[in-house]
Design a protein around this motif. Structure first.
Motif, short mmCIF file in Angstrom:
data_model
loop_
_atom_site.label_atom_id
_atom_site.label_comp_id
_atom_site.label_asym_id
_atom_site.label_seq_id
_atom_site.Cartn_x
_atom_site.Cartn_y
_atom_site.Cartn_z
N PRO A 75 0.36 -1.69 -0.68
CA PRO A 75 0.03 0.11 -0.24
C PRO A 75 0.73 1.18 0.40
N MET A 76 2.07 1.25 0.19
CA MET A 76 3.30 2.63 0.51
C MET A 76 4.09 1.91 -0.16
N ALA A 77 5.19 2.92 -0.16
CA ALA A 77 6.70 2.51 -0.79
C ALA A 77 6.94 1.81 0.79
N ALA A 78 8.01 0.97 1.26
CA ALA A 78 8.04 0.10 2.57
C ALA A 78 8.97 -0.76 2.04
N THR A 79 9.70 -1.12 3.42
CA THR A 79 10.78 -2.10 4.01
C THR A 79 9.41 -3.67 3.81
N VAL A 80 9.99 -4.80 3.11
CA VAL A 80 9.07 -6.03 3.80
C VAL A 80 10.04 -6.69 4.85
N VAL A 81 9.24 -6.82 5.78
CA VAL A 81 9.77 -7.32 7.49
C VAL A 81 9.76 -8.46 7.28
N GLU A 82 9.04 -9.36 7.03
CA GLU A 82 8.62 -10.75 7.14
C GLU A 82 7.56 -11.22 6.37
N PHE A 83 7.96 -12.17 5.46
CA PHE A 83 5.47 -12.95 5.19
C PHE A 83 5.68 -13.88 6.27
N ALA A 84 3.87 -14.24 6.39
CA ALA A 84 3.83 -14.90 7.35
C ALA A 84 3.31 -16.14 7.02
N VAL A 85 3.56 -16.52 5.31
CA VAL A 85 2.86 -17.61 5.10
C VAL A 85 3.98 -18.14 4.25
#
Length: 601
Positions: free
Chosen positions: A11-21
């Motif tokens: 939804p915004m410019a961001a850093t991927v912290v983690e995937f839960a799946v």
């Protein structure tokens, strides 16, 4: 992509912290898919519906732009969808830690958290502060302020101990509705540090008093407690004499109704706040005093039990208590009634039998009578509340409804000193006029008095100053004032009962039984005709001449003659008194406040 696949985008410019799946995993609607971080805030992305994760389109730690793809979802297998339906609803998840902590703290506030203290309280025949507040306020209307406070004693005790043993710092404060009216409610908790006044419950009090002033809220105070608390150590002060609570409470006087309730022991600072109230309701087992046993002993004045200091019977007889009741339940019920009267609430009322008023006064002019029967015959059935009934008994002061409208009633009491006004009765009447004036209650005065009490004994009690208070208080009245003379109206005392003179009230009426004079008629004859009477032989000749002269005075001073000379406004049938009062009050308004006079006492 096919119609059945869907990309979950950032939804915004961001850093991927983690995937839960992981790829290939089945997910249900609402399941957590991924977390991205922007501007030091983490944002969760959830599954919009039941689905299967087809692929992860980014890596943890990767920078992505607004709209970049993160995951690709595909349709759930039919069996997976069926299992999802069968497994619904989800089991309730365990509460998160902060919410659990809140609920645990809330539970400690309730009486059930301290069964031993509550049992001791009930064993003494008293209720808890929270029970009184619950009884006073309409269901689900009370909003508590400052509930999570605890005693400022962390230098002496652990925080956990204080939280458990000093809930709300010994005081329940908040805003609730009492019979529909918003009120500020303050209740000292005698099961917590004896209901003493600590640092934080002073702060809580000040907060509520500020709201009461700003929003014009009536204040109900359950005042039981032992006064100032010397054990609070978490404050860099020496004596604490800068506390603003007492000045703030006193500032509300005359601006909003202040009703205090006393049960158990009410001493020192708690009593000082109670004493500032417009009306004090107290139980018969209560004690009220400016110093409890410890303070008395500390002053070198001896050892006393709490019940020896300011017992209710004493405080009712000396005027401290306005209304004495059996227990706290009766105190709360009375408080609700008093609040409705002070706030001018109109209620449906039943008129008593008007014709009965014609037969209440004895035909013999010197025979005493019970003025309370007249009051009961004039005002709405069951509506009257007598204030300070054990003090200043020469004058009755009552709140009542007349045709549903709250009024203040001031009535002579011929059963005490023939209705003569002594210092206590004058003080009682003067303060009652202030009460009615402050809260906009029309006043009705029922007069049957031989005047001010005289003689060396009463003058030794500063009678001159005390009775003059009635004139000064009446001169400040902005409320409609009506006077009805039932029988005797002699001298300055009658003028004081009429607000300062018979032309001061909005209207002054008399029953046909009314008789008037500059002083008592018997005394007027003995003084005015002394030489003539002394010239006659003692015995029957002198007595016959006295009776002849007295009959002439009584005839001259009867009500119809007073009306003919326009010294009063009218004479009315007793049975029409209630109707006359209602017509006079119809459409009346408050006058502007004048400059206050100086209390003669």
């Amino acid at each position: 992509m096919t119609r059945m696949t869907q990309e979950i985008r950032s939804p915004m410019a961001a850093t991927v912290v983690e995937f839960a799946v992981a790829a290939g995993q089945a997910v249900r609607a609402g399941d957590l898919l991924a977390i991205v971080e922007a501007m030091k805030m983490e944002h969760e992305l959830h599954a919009p519906h039941d689905a299967r994760v087809l692929a992860l389109l980014a890596q943890p730690g990767e920078l992505v732009g607004e709209g970049d793809g993160l995951l690709r979802l595909g349709p759930a297998e039919p069996r997976e969808a069926a299992e999802a339906v069968v497994s619904l609803p989800h089991e309730r998840p365990e509460l998160r830690a902060d919410l659990k902590e809140l609920f645990e703290r809330e539970a400690l506030l309730h009486d059930a958290a301290r069964p031993d203290a509550v049992a001791r309280r009930h064993g003494s025949g008293l209720r808890t502060a929270r029970e009184n507040v619950a009884d006073l306020c309409d269901d689900d209307s009370f909003v508590e302020y400052g509930a999570f406070a605890y005693a400022a004693q962390t230098k002496r005790r652990s925080v956990d101990e204080l939280i458990r043993q000093t809930p709300a710092d010994g005081m329940v404060t908040g805003i609730g509705r009492v019979d529909g009216m918003r009120c500020a409610v303050l209740a000292y908790d005698a099961t917590v540090l004896a209901g003493t006044q600590g640092l934080r419950n002073h702060q809580k009090t000040d907060r509520l008093l500020g709201l009461a002033l700003e929003h014009r809220l009536p204040v109900i105070l359950f005042a039981e407690g032992g006064g100032g608390r010397p054990g609070d150590t978490d404050m860099p002060v020496v004596a604490g004499l800068h506390v603003g609570t007492f000045a703030s409470f006193a500032k509300l006087s005359g601006r909003v109704p202040l009703i205090g309730v006393a049960a158990g022991r009410c001493f020192a600072g708690n009593a000082a706040l109670l004493g500032c109230c417009d009306l004090i309701v107290a139980t018969r087992g209560s004690n009220i005093g400016m110093g409890g046993p410890a303070m008395v002993e500390g002053g070198g004045l001896g050892l006393f039990a709490p019940e020896d200091i300011g017992p209710a019977a004493t405080q009712s007889a000396n005027g401290v208590i306005d209304l004495l009741v059996d227990d706290e339940a009766a105190a709360v019920a009375a408080t609700k009634r008093l609040l409705g009267l002070l706030t001018g609430r109109h209620v449906a009322g039943e008129a008593p039998d008007a014709l009965a008023l014609r037969d209440l006064l004895p035909e013999q002019r010197v025979r005493s009578h019970d003025m309370r029967r007249v009051v009961d015959g004039l005002f709405d059935r069951g509506s009257t509340i007598a204030l300070r009934g054990d003090f200043g008994v020469g004058i009755h002061t009552l709140l009542a409804h007349l045709g549903g409208r709250p009024v203040g009633v001031m009535a002579s009491n011929p059963l005490h000193l023939g209705g003569a006004i002594d210092p206590d009765a004058a003080d009682k009447a003067e303060r009652f006029m202030q009460l009615c004036n402050a809260h906009g209650l029309p006043m009705i005065s029922l007069i049957d008095t031989p005047g001010f009490m005289v003689g060396p004994e009463v003058e030794a009690r500063a009678q001159v100053r005390h009775v003059s208070r009635m004139f000064v208080a009446a001169a400040q009245l902005r409320v409609p004032f009506l006077a009805v003379v039932l029988r005797k109206a002699y001298g300055l005392g009658a003028m004081a009962m009429a607000g300062g003179g018979f032309h001061v009230p909005l209207a002054t009426a008399a029953w046909p039984s009314g008789e008037f004079g500059a002083m008592g008629l018997e005394g007027a004859v003995r003084l005015g005709y002394r030489k003539e009477l002394e010239a006659l032989p003692e015995g029957a000749p002198r007595e016959a001449r006295f009776r002849e002269l007295l009959d002439r005075q009584v005839g001259d001073g009867r009500a119809l003659n007073m009306a003919a000379t326009l010294e009063i406004d009218t004479v009315i049938d007793p049975a029409r008194t209630r109707d006359w009062l209602l017509r006079q009050l119809d459409g009346t308004e408050l006058r502007e406040r004048g400059l206050p006079g100086i209390d003669p006492w």
